[in-house]
Scaffold this active site. Structure first.
Site, short mmCIF file in Angstrom:
data_model
loop_
_atom_site.label_atom_id
_atom_site.label_comp_id
_atom_site.label_asym_id
_atom_site.label_seq_id
_atom_site.Cartn_x
_atom_site.Cartn_y
_atom_site.Cartn_z
N ARG A 51 -11.39 10.26 2.99
CA ARG A 51 -10.17 10.70 3.70
C ARG A 51 -10.05 12.22 3.63
O ARG A 51 -9.68 12.86 4.62
CB ARG A 51 -8.98 9.99 3.04
CG ARG A 51 -7.63 10.52 3.33
CD ARG A 51 -7.08 9.88 4.60
NE ARG A 51 -5.65 10.10 4.67
CZ ARG A 51 -5.09 11.29 4.85
NH1 ARG A 51 -5.84 12.35 5.01
NH2 ARG A 51 -3.78 11.39 4.88
N ASP A 102 -5.46 1.26 12.70
CA ASP A 102 -4.01 1.18 12.49
C ASP A 102 -3.38 0.44 13.65
O ASP A 102 -3.94 0.40 14.75
CB ASP A 102 -3.40 2.58 12.36
CG ASP A 102 -2.04 2.49 11.67
OD1 ASP A 102 -2.01 2.37 10.44
OD2 ASP A 102 -1.02 2.49 12.38
N ARG A 153 -5.79 3.90 -0.08
CA ARG A 153 -5.65 5.00 -1.05
C ARG A 153 -5.77 4.62 -2.52
O ARG A 153 -5.96 5.49 -3.35
CB ARG A 153 -4.32 5.72 -0.82
CG ARG A 153 -4.36 6.65 0.38
CD ARG A 153 -2.99 7.15 0.74
NE ARG A 153 -2.16 6.03 1.15
CZ ARG A 153 -0.94 6.15 1.67
NH1 ARG A 153 -0.40 7.35 1.82
NH2 ARG A 153 -0.26 5.10 2.04
N ARG A 207 -4.66 -4.18 3.50
CA ARG A 207 -4.90 -2.78 3.13
C ARG A 207 -5.96 -2.64 2.05
O ARG A 207 -5.86 -1.77 1.18
CB ARG A 207 -3.61 -2.09 2.67
CG ARG A 207 -2.57 -1.93 3.77
CD ARG A 207 -2.79 -0.63 4.52
NE ARG A 207 -1.88 -0.55 5.66
CZ ARG A 207 -0.78 0.19 5.69
NH1 ARG A 207 -0.45 0.92 4.64
NH2 ARG A 207 -0.04 0.22 6.75
N TYR A 260 8.36 0.89 16.40
CA TYR A 260 7.87 2.26 16.14
C TYR A 260 8.01 3.14 17.37
O TYR A 260 8.33 4.32 17.27
CB TYR A 260 6.41 2.22 15.69
CG TYR A 260 6.24 1.78 14.25
CD1 TYR A 260 6.41 2.68 13.20
CD2 TYR A 260 5.95 0.47 13.93
CE1 TYR A 260 6.28 2.28 11.87
CE2 TYR A 260 5.81 0.05 12.61
CZ TYR A 260 5.98 0.97 11.59
OH TYR A 260 5.85 0.57 10.29
O1 CP3 Z 1 -5.77 -3.68 5.85
C1 CP3 Z 1 -6.67 -2.83 5.96
O2 CP3 Z 1 -7.37 -2.43 5.02
C2 CP3 Z 1 -7.01 -2.32 7.36
C3 CP3 Z 1 -6.40 -1.12 7.76
C4 CP3 Z 1 -4.93 -1.04 8.15
C5 CP3 Z 1 -4.20 0.16 8.03
N1 CP3 Z 1 -2.99 -0.02 8.62
C6 CP3 Z 1 -4.72 1.37 7.41
C7 CP3 Z 1 -3.77 2.42 7.00
C8 CP3 Z 1 -4.10 -1.98 8.76
C9 CP3 Z 1 -4.35 -3.45 9.06
C10 CP3 Z 1 -2.87 -1.30 9.06
C11 CP3 Z 1 -1.74 -1.95 9.76
C12 CP3 Z 1 -0.45 -1.25 9.84
N2 CP3 Z 1 -0.21 0.08 10.07
C13 CP3 Z 1 0.79 -1.90 9.81
C14 CP3 Z 1 1.00 -3.39 9.72
C15 CP3 Z 1 0.73 -3.88 8.36
C16 CP3 Z 1 1.80 -3.59 7.39
O3 CP3 Z 1 1.52 -2.85 6.45
O4 CP3 Z 1 2.90 -4.13 7.56
C17 CP3 Z 1 1.81 -0.92 9.94
C18 CP3 Z 1 3.29 -1.16 9.93
C19 CP3 Z 1 1.15 0.32 10.13
C20 CP3 Z 1 1.79 1.63 10.39
C21 CP3 Z 1 1.44 2.60 9.34
N3 CP3 Z 1 0.19 3.14 9.16
C22 CP3 Z 1 2.29 3.15 8.37
C23 CP3 Z 1 3.76 2.81 8.21
C24 CP3 Z 1 1.52 4.04 7.61
C25 CP3 Z 1 1.95 4.97 6.52
C26 CP3 Z 1 2.01 4.26 5.25
C27 CP3 Z 1 1.89 5.17 4.08
O5 CP3 Z 1 1.92 4.59 3.00
O6 CP3 Z 1 1.76 6.38 4.24
C28 CP3 Z 1 0.19 3.98 8.08
C29 CP3 Z 1 -0.96 4.71 7.57
C30 CP3 Z 1 -2.12 3.92 7.05
N4 CP3 Z 1 -2.70 2.87 7.72
C31 CP3 Z 1 -2.85 4.17 5.86
C32 CP3 Z 1 -3.90 3.23 5.84
C33 CP3 Z 1 -5.00 3.12 4.82
C34 CP3 Z 1 -2.59 5.28 4.87
C35 CP3 Z 1 -2.99 6.57 5.51
C36 CP3 Z 1 -3.62 7.60 4.58
O7 CP3 Z 1 -4.78 7.42 4.16
O8 CP3 Z 1 -2.95 8.60 4.34
#
Ligand code: CP3
Length: 359
Positions: free
Chosen positions: A41, A78, A32, A28, A155
């Site tokens: 964003r 994602d 944010r 990540r 999911y």
């Molecule tokens: O690592 C990186 O920088 C690449 C981008 C990336 C994101 N999601 C961006 C993201 C990657 C590799 C993911 C993978 C992802 N997404 C996983 C597996 C990795 C892990 O964390 O275990 C999972 C389970 C998801 C599903 C997901 N996407 C969730 C549960 C959420 C919400 C989390 C939250 O804190 O709100 C997301 C959203 C998400 N994916 C964000 C980002 C930067 C935040 C969204 C925003 O900007 O509001």
């Protein structure tokens, strides 16, 4: 055509080839905690707009590289893009995380699912890869990724993030054959999705099995690991004959490393609950290891943070085969200066662990 790589220390570490220092990137890393991410964003309006607009996805992928001496970029996207393309209707509700409008509710829902064509339904992903690769211009390798079939299934069946996983566990116990059908479809979808990212130019791939750790050991060996393995095996060789290293990360998977090391992945991601020295002796020279700083260590005062970085590098020990990373994604309220201190600490101390010791 991709420019030749100027920095391939990450790829060499994954292949356990000699390196001069330990490579570092962060799960990540585009996100944010960075004010420049929050600004883009805001302009994009929603997280999904960011993901589906290659120019924006490219911009935020490159943001952390402008700040830090990172050894890899990771595609901004994602894991839930695949179920979205399968027709489940992904939405990100502010403060609630991801939700599907049409989650899997019945065996018929499973049987209706097809494998999405990555060059049509998911076209924005390979498009983003091609654009990022061009803009990176060979500075560092680009990582492509997917969720594991098991984690995607959680999911799709729960319909959203879950703590208890009641629905997917009910399916596992009551209708395992339906779950197996879902996982088989997902492993094909993951293979073609990763193959499309490789064809578009990613240099390495990572499979996120975020929820493998909620399973019993037997369930992990039945419902998670074989499908993560099948997803990798189904990718096939890239047409341009590049070698594409692969990483499997099971959060909570520390007790199953030996089984994971026999699946064909080049490296295993470790969360912070595993001792990296014990992990290294367990997997031997079968795979490289990636990890595993406690993400909360980034809240610590910088001297304490640096000590933790040094401790992990020291516990891995001398030689190649370690990619420094967090044990899970960076939290949104982390101070970006602390991220910089972590990365600089890896640059500072790790060369000592790669000197050739005279016989
Ligand atoms: O690592 C990186 O920088 C690449 C981008 C990336 C994101 N999601 C961006 C993201 C990657 C590799 C993911 C993978 C992802 N997404 C996983 C597996 C990795 C892990 O964390 O275990 C999972 C389970 C998801 C599903 C997901 N996407 C969730 C549960 C959420 C919400 C989390 C939250 O804190 O709100 C997301 C959203 C998400 N994916 C964000 C980002 C930067 C935040 C969204 C925003 O900007 O509001």
């Amino acid at each position: 055509m991709n420019a030749p790589l100027q920095n391939d220390v990450f790829l060499r570490a994954l292949k356990r080839q000699p390196i001069e220092r330990t490579p570092v990137w962060m799960m990540r890393q585009a996100g944010r905690y960075l004010p420049e991410y929050r600004a883009v964003r805001e302009r994009a309006g929603s997280f999904m707009n960011l993901c589906t607009t290659p120019e924006w996805a490219c911009e935020v992928t490159l943001q952390p590289l402008a700040r830090y001496r990172l050894d890899a970029a990771i595609l901004f996207s994602d894991i839930l893009t695949i179920p979205d393309a399968m027709g489940l209707g992904l939405e990100f509700v502010e403060g609630e995380g991801p939700q599907f409008r049409s989650p899997i509710m019945s065996p018929a829902d499973v049987d209706r699912l097809g494998v999405p064509d990555p060059e049509t339904a998911l076209r924005y992903v390979p498009d983003a890869v091609r654009l990022i690769r061009r803009e990176l211009d060979g500075r560092v390798p680009l990582i492509g990724f997917s969720g594991s079939p098991w984690t995607l299934a959680t999911y799709m069946v729960e319909g959203r993030s879950s703590r208890e996983f009641r629905k997917i566990k009910a399916m596992l116990y009551d209708a395992p054959e339906v779950l197996h059908r879902l996982l088989a479809t997902l492993s094909k979808a993951v293979s073609v999705y990763l193959a499309a990212q490789i064809a578009a130019g990613v240099d390495a791939i990572m499979v996120f099995d975020t929820w493998g750790g909620i399973l019993t050991p037997t369930q992990y060996q039945t419902f998670s690991l074989p499908y993560a393995e099948a997803a990798l095996k189904g990718i096939g060789a890239p047409v341009d004959e590049r070698v594409i290293p692969s990483i499997l990360f099971t959060k909570g998977g520390g007790q199953w490393l030996s089984a994971m090391a026999d699946t064909g992945y080049d490296a295993l991601g470790l969360d912070w609950t595993t001792d990296i020295r014990a992990a290294r002796s367990e997997v031997g020279d079968r795979v490289a290891l990636q990890g595993n700083l406690d993400p909360q260590a980034l809240y610590a005062p910088i001297p304490a943070l640096k000590e933790e970085v040094l401790r992990i590098i020291d516990r891995f020990g001398h030689g190649s085969g370690h990619v420094f990373n967090l044990g899970h994604g960076v939290w949104p309220d982390v101070n970006p200066e602390h991220v910089g201190a972590m990365i600089e600490a890896v640059h500072e101390v790790s060369p000592l662990y790669h000197r050739v010791i005279p016989a």
